[in-house]
Enzyme design. Structure first.
Site, PDB file in Angstrom:
ATOM      1  N   GLY A  22      -8.480  32.086 -26.017  1.00 59.18           N
ATOM      2  CA  GLY A  22      -8.964  31.735 -24.690  1.00 59.18           C
ATOM      3  C   GLY A  22      -8.176  32.308 -23.534  1.00 59.18           C
ATOM      4  O   GLY A  22      -8.196  31.749 -22.435  1.00 59.18           O
ATOM      5  N   LYS A  23      -7.494  33.437 -23.749  1.00 59.64           N
ATOM      6  CA  LYS A  23      -6.690  34.027 -22.673  1.00 59.64           C
ATOM      7  C   LYS A  23      -7.540  34.432 -21.475  1.00 59.64           C
ATOM      8  O   LYS A  23      -7.130  34.246 -20.331  1.00 59.64           O
ATOM      9  CB  LYS A  23      -5.934  35.253 -23.185  1.00 59.64           C
ATOM     10  N   VAL A  25     -10.506  33.328 -20.390  1.00 57.05           N
ATOM     11  CA  VAL A  25     -10.965  32.176 -19.610  1.00 57.05           C
ATOM     12  C   VAL A  25      -9.807  31.605 -18.798  1.00 57.05           C
ATOM     13  O   VAL A  25      -9.948  31.311 -17.604  1.00 57.05           O
ATOM     14  CB  VAL A  25     -11.573  31.105 -20.532  1.00 57.05           C
ATOM     15  N   LYS A  40      -5.451  43.883 -16.464  1.00 56.75           N
ATOM     16  CA  LYS A  40      -5.352  43.947 -17.924  1.00 56.75           C
ATOM     17  C   LYS A  40      -4.773  45.316 -18.271  1.00 56.75           C
ATOM     18  O   LYS A  40      -5.467  46.329 -18.146  1.00 56.75           O
ATOM     19  CB  LYS A  40      -6.746  43.778 -18.552  1.00 56.75           C
ATOM     20  N   GLU A 107      -3.103  39.930 -17.942  1.00 57.34           N
ATOM     21  CA  GLU A 107      -3.550  39.424 -19.247  1.00 57.34           C
ATOM     22  C   GLU A 107      -3.156  40.394 -20.354  1.00 57.34           C
ATOM     23  O   GLU A 107      -3.475  41.589 -20.302  1.00 57.34           O
ATOM     24  CB  GLU A 107      -5.065  39.227 -19.265  1.00 57.34           C
TER      25      GLU A 107
END
Length: 216
Positions: A22-23, A25, A40, A107
């Site tokens: 769930g990174k 989200v 990212k 992320e």
């Protein structure tokens, strides 16, 4: 949504105890809560709808800037494998954080020990970028081991952990033990939702604002 945060920008690296925890989200919620920029560094696979695209589709504010990836790889695999399939080698020297005066959410790919090349791991990228970690955990059989192992290696590398987010179906026994053993700051949980929409992300973002405002 008005932002009232300290002048000094916050910069967090969102990593997980593994893949599919769930990174993305969580990164969406954090980006919306801070009206932060999002980045990212390495995208492996899903180039038709990347994690950056996903976060952009879930964030409602107009302040966030979505910075391009350092590497975009075709194969949905570990970054080092995906890069090798294209005949390239990922280099830490080529991954530089975007220049911004805004807050920044970064992320990662998978967990902290995911390889970027034959010698560098995601954790090495975190150290290079000098970012504080927000750890995403999901409750499943074996998640205690994965969570504690991740925390131990981050502490061994002296990488600061701002807090932990439990994502998915709650499990009080697991979460209580992890918090007791690690002494980590607990951030609000993100529970299972039938659909994550911008409205849902905005609702969660409001619950994170107090922590993000007060955390130095």
């Amino acid at each position: 949504m008005e932002s009232a945060y300290p002048i000094s920008p916050k910069r967090y690296f969102v990593t997980g105890i593994g893949t599919d925890v769930g990174k993305t989200v969580a990164a969406s919620v954090l980006t919306e809560a801070l009206q932060a920029d999002y980045w990212k560094p390495v995208q492996a696979g899903s180039l038709d709808f990347t994690d950056t695209n996903a976060v952009q589709s879930l964030v409602s504010n107009t302040k966030s800037v979505f910075h391009p990836e350092a590497y975009r790889l075709e194969m949905p695999a570990s970054p080092h494998t995906a890069a090798a399939a294209e005949g390239i080698r990922l280099s830490l020297d080529a991954i530089e954080a975007p220049t911004t005066k805004n807050h920044l959410i970064v992320e990662g790919a998978g967990g902290v020990m995911v390889p970027l090349n034959e010698q560098d791991l995601i954790i090495d990228l975190i150290q290079k970028l000098k970012l504080e970690v927000i750890l995403i955990s999901r409750n499943y059989l074996g998640s205690i081991n994965h969570t504690l192992s991740t925390v131990e290696v981050l502490k061994y590398r002296k990488i600061p952990i701002a807090g932990i987010i439990f994502n998915g179906v709650p499990n009080d026994s697991t979460e209580d033990f992890v918090l007791y053993y690690t002494k980590l700051q607990r951030l609000p949980s993100i529970v299972w939702e039938d659909d994550f929409t911008p409205e849902v992300i905005s609702r969660y973002a409001k619950s994170f604002q107090s922590f993000l405002t007060n955390h130095a």
